[in-house]
Motif scaffolding. Sequence first.
Motif, PDB file in Angstrom:
ATOM      1  N   ALA A 233      10.213 -16.313 -11.779  1.00  0.00           N
ATOM      2  CA  ALA A 233       8.743 -16.305 -11.681  1.00  0.00           C
ATOM      3  C   ALA A 233       8.244 -14.900 -11.388  1.00  0.00           C
ATOM      4  O   ALA A 233       7.278 -14.422 -11.998  1.00  0.00           O
ATOM      5  CB  ALA A 233       8.289 -17.272 -10.588  1.00  0.00           C
TER       6      ALA A 233
ATOM      7  N   GLY B 226      14.927 -19.299  -9.439  1.00  0.00           N
ATOM      8  CA  GLY B 226      13.568 -19.750  -9.756  1.00  0.00           C
ATOM      9  C   GLY B 226      12.517 -18.757  -9.295  1.00  0.00           C
ATOM     10  O   GLY B 226      11.607 -18.387 -10.050  1.00  0.00           O
ATOM     11  N   THR B 227      12.637 -18.309  -8.060  1.00  0.00           N
ATOM     12  CA  THR B 227      11.661 -17.365  -7.515  1.00  0.00           C
ATOM     13  C   THR B 227      11.714 -16.036  -8.263  1.00  0.00           C
ATOM     14  O   THR B 227      10.681 -15.443  -8.566  1.00  0.00           O
ATOM     15  CB  THR B 227      11.948 -17.130  -6.017  1.00  0.00           C
TER      16      THR B 227
ATOM     17  N   ASP C  55       0.627 -27.351 -26.119  1.00  0.00           N
ATOM     18  CA  ASP C  55       0.532 -25.901 -26.023  1.00  0.00           C
ATOM     19  C   ASP C  55       1.227 -25.319 -27.253  1.00  0.00           C
ATOM     20  O   ASP C  55       2.445 -25.423 -27.385  1.00  0.00           O
ATOM     21  CB  ASP C  55       1.214 -25.446 -24.720  1.00  0.00           C
ATOM     22  N   ASP C  56       0.451 -24.739 -28.161  1.00  0.00           N
ATOM     23  CA  ASP C  56       1.046 -24.331 -29.442  1.00  0.00           C
ATOM     24  C   ASP C  56       2.128 -23.258 -29.275  1.00  0.00           C
ATOM     25  O   ASP C  56       3.012 -23.143 -30.111  1.00  0.00           O
ATOM     26  CB  ASP C  56      -0.027 -23.902 -30.456  1.00  0.00           C
ATOM     27  N   ARG C  57       2.060 -22.510 -28.176  1.00  0.00           N
ATOM     28  CA  ARG C  57       3.105 -21.501 -27.937  1.00  0.00           C
ATOM     29  C   ARG C  57       4.448 -22.187 -27.668  1.00  0.00           C
ATOM     30  O   ARG C  57       5.499 -21.758 -28.154  1.00  0.00           O
ATOM     31  CB  ARG C  57       2.738 -20.630 -26.735  1.00  0.00           C
TER      32      ARG C  57
ATOM     33  N   ALA D 239       7.320 -11.814 -13.872  1.00  0.00           N
ATOM     34  CA  ALA D 239       6.018 -11.612 -14.513  1.00  0.00           C
ATOM     35  C   ALA D 239       5.267 -10.436 -13.908  1.00  0.00           C
ATOM     36  O   ALA D 239       4.478  -9.787 -14.583  1.00  0.00           O
ATOM     37  CB  ALA D 239       5.171 -12.884 -14.392  1.00  0.00           C
ATOM     38  N   ARG D 240       5.463 -10.176 -12.607  1.00  0.00           N
ATOM     39  CA  ARG D 240       4.735  -9.047 -12.008  1.00  0.00           C
ATOM     40  C   ARG D 240       5.630  -7.853 -11.744  1.00  0.00           C
ATOM     41  O   ARG D 240       5.141  -6.736 -11.608  1.00  0.00           O
ATOM     42  CB  ARG D 240       4.055  -9.425 -10.701  1.00  0.00           C
TER      43      ARG D 240
ATOM     44  N   GLU E  38       7.136 -19.136 -17.996  1.00  0.00           N
ATOM     45  CA  GLU E  38       8.576 -19.305 -17.755  1.00  0.00           C
ATOM     46  C   GLU E  38       9.189 -20.274 -18.750  1.00  0.00           C
ATOM     47  O   GLU E  38      10.309 -20.055 -19.247  1.00  0.00           O
ATOM     48  CB  GLU E  38       8.811 -19.804 -16.326  1.00  0.00           C
TER      49      GLU E  38
ATOM     50  N   MET F  92       0.831  -1.200   0.000  1.00  0.00           N
ATOM     51  CA  MET F  92       0.000   0.000   0.000  1.00  0.00           C
ATOM     52  C   MET F  92       0.868   1.254   0.000  1.00  0.00           C
ATOM     53  O   MET F  92       0.623   2.195  -0.717  1.00  0.00           O
ATOM     54  CB  MET F  92      -0.898   0.038   1.249  1.00  0.00           C
TER      55      MET F  92
ATOM     56  N   ARG G  48      11.754 -27.265 -15.746  1.00  0.00           N
ATOM     57  CA  ARG G  48      10.800 -28.213 -15.153  1.00  0.00           C
ATOM     58  C   ARG G  48       9.925 -27.523 -14.118  1.00  0.00           C
ATOM     59  O   ARG G  48       8.735 -27.804 -14.003  1.00  0.00           O
ATOM     60  CB  ARG G  48      11.575 -29.371 -14.523  1.00  0.00           C
ATOM     61  N   HIS G  49      10.498 -26.608 -13.358  1.00  0.00           N
ATOM     62  CA  HIS G  49       9.739 -25.923 -12.307  1.00  0.00           C
ATOM     63  C   HIS G  49       8.970 -24.712 -12.827  1.00  0.00           C
ATOM     64  O   HIS G  49       8.229 -24.088 -12.076  1.00  0.00           O
ATOM     65  CB  HIS G  49      10.690 -25.455 -11.201  1.00  0.00           C
ATOM     66  N   GLY G  50       9.134 -24.373 -14.092  1.00  0.00           N
ATOM     67  CA  GLY G  50       8.509 -23.159 -14.610  1.00  0.00           C
ATOM     68  C   GLY G  50       7.044 -23.353 -14.950  1.00  0.00           C
ATOM     69  O   GLY G  50       6.619 -24.451 -15.317  1.00  0.00           O
ATOM     70  N   ASP G  51       6.265 -22.257 -14.833  1.00  0.00           N
ATOM     71  CA  ASP G  51       4.905 -22.294 -15.376  1.00  0.00           C
ATOM     72  C   ASP G  51       5.008 -22.113 -16.890  1.00  0.00           C
ATOM     73  O   ASP G  51       6.117 -22.010 -17.436  1.00  0.00           O
ATOM     74  CB  ASP G  51       3.998 -21.258 -14.692  1.00  0.00           C
ATOM     75  N   SER G  52       3.890 -22.048 -17.578  1.00  0.00           N
ATOM     76  CA  SER G  52       3.935 -21.988 -19.048  1.00  0.00           C
ATOM     77  C   SER G  52       4.721 -20.779 -19.531  1.00  0.00           C
ATOM     78  O   SER G  52       5.509 -20.877 -20.475  1.00  0.00           O
ATOM     79  CB  SER G  52       2.514 -21.932 -19.620  1.00  0.00           C
TER      80      SER G  52
END
Lengths: 201, 283
Positions: free
Chosen positions: A33, A29-30, A109-111, A36-37, A76, A1, A70-74
């Motif tokens: 990830a 890794g962290t 996943d075509d990407r 993205a934000r 990553e 805030m 291996r630990h990544g989301d799509s």
Amino acid sequence: MNPAAAPPSGPHWLAEAQAGVLRDPDTAGTLIAAAARELPPAGVTRGRAVLLAAVLRADAGVARLATLYRHGDSGEKLDLLRALPLLPDPGGLPAAAIPLLRDALRSNDDRLVAAALGPYSDHLDQAAWRHGVLKCVFLGVPLARVHRLGERADAELAVMIGGLAAERDAAGRRLPPDAAALLRHLTAATTDDQPVTPAEG
Amino acid sequence: MRIFDPHIHMTSRTTDDYSAMAAAGVKAVVEPAFWLGQPRTCPGSFADYFDSLVGWEPYRAGQFGIRHYATIALNPKEANDLRLTPVLDMVPRYLAKENVVAVGEIGYDTMTPQEDTAFAAQLAMAMTAGLPALVHTPHRDKARGTARSLAVVAESGIGADLVVLDHLNEVTVRQVRDAGCWAGFSLYPETKMTPGRMVELLKKYGTERMLVNSAADWGRSDPLLTVRTAEAMLASGFTEAAVDQVFWGNPTEFFGRSGRLTPAIAGAADEAYAGNSITRGGR
């Protein structure tokens, strides 16, 4: 805030994250990830490439790459595949990366499939590469996204796409226009012994 | 009508469901990690499941224009299997992922010491990650289980407004409202909650801090019961704005506290909710 308490974002965040990875690659890794934000949407892919390059400077950096994938989301996974051609090779990078490309080509996943057929696909053997291209035709991925398509497309690929064309024809369906064009180029080249020209896309 | 289903297990649903949901106005969903009917026996099964929740399932939802978010946790039922305790060590890794908007489902199944440990540990993880928490209330001994859950939440130090207690009913809702937590209701054919009963609860307790979900999964369930409940609200005299608050404003406000809703989802909330740190990085 409280804006004063907010973590640094944008370029500052990336510089600090890069330094953090160089200090302790276990944090990669962290941080990858979190990119993205923490980074503006248009800068996430590049930012992750910067962090992956830092990982490769660490001890056993190449081995870490497979774990990060291996630990990544799509997102990553996608950004790691896109970064591969840009990354420094401390030794053994292609050997570590090829299984990741193959993993992506097995996905639906075509990407990921398209990303696996980017510039780093030069390291894929011809059999795996052909199946990747055929999968693009299946999934409707534009063939313009396949790296060096015109140079690598061969008679065996023509046979495979021709088989798909026959199945589609029997079902009253058509190949995507770019695949049909490639098939025409390949069969003309086989017949006339002419060099294959890249498909339009 | 726009719907954000704050609790639905799409892994167990078909593409026909996605089509019907999209056609009915469902634009976003939260899929909490839970058990799969068949017990898992090793941590690797959880890794693959969690990977699917941050990989394949969002992709699948995207084919239908639906934004998919997830919550990650070792669920209370399987927390009792000691072979699965290492899953707790994997959870923080997933809490960093882009589409993960809360820790959950945590809470109680049969209120064992193992469940106590997993519940408290994962509430602490939510606080560390700056995420809300989704608390499942037990099917058996529900009233006492809800009270005990509220006590654990209070003891953890997490803000009550960052916690939803789910699967509530007429007997358990009051204590959750009084504690300042969000109240979640799962519309299930015949069992947990029905549209008609839900409308009566909204009349009695108001539309603030209320989350209404289908909780559709592999059991007898219906992913469109959110829509049916919205229709029942309108039929009983609720305004369009009240329906939008329950089925869009409330979920975007609650899960927006993660700071991770995409602007297209968070920004679509009404101005009334815009001050509640629902935009990226606002926590």
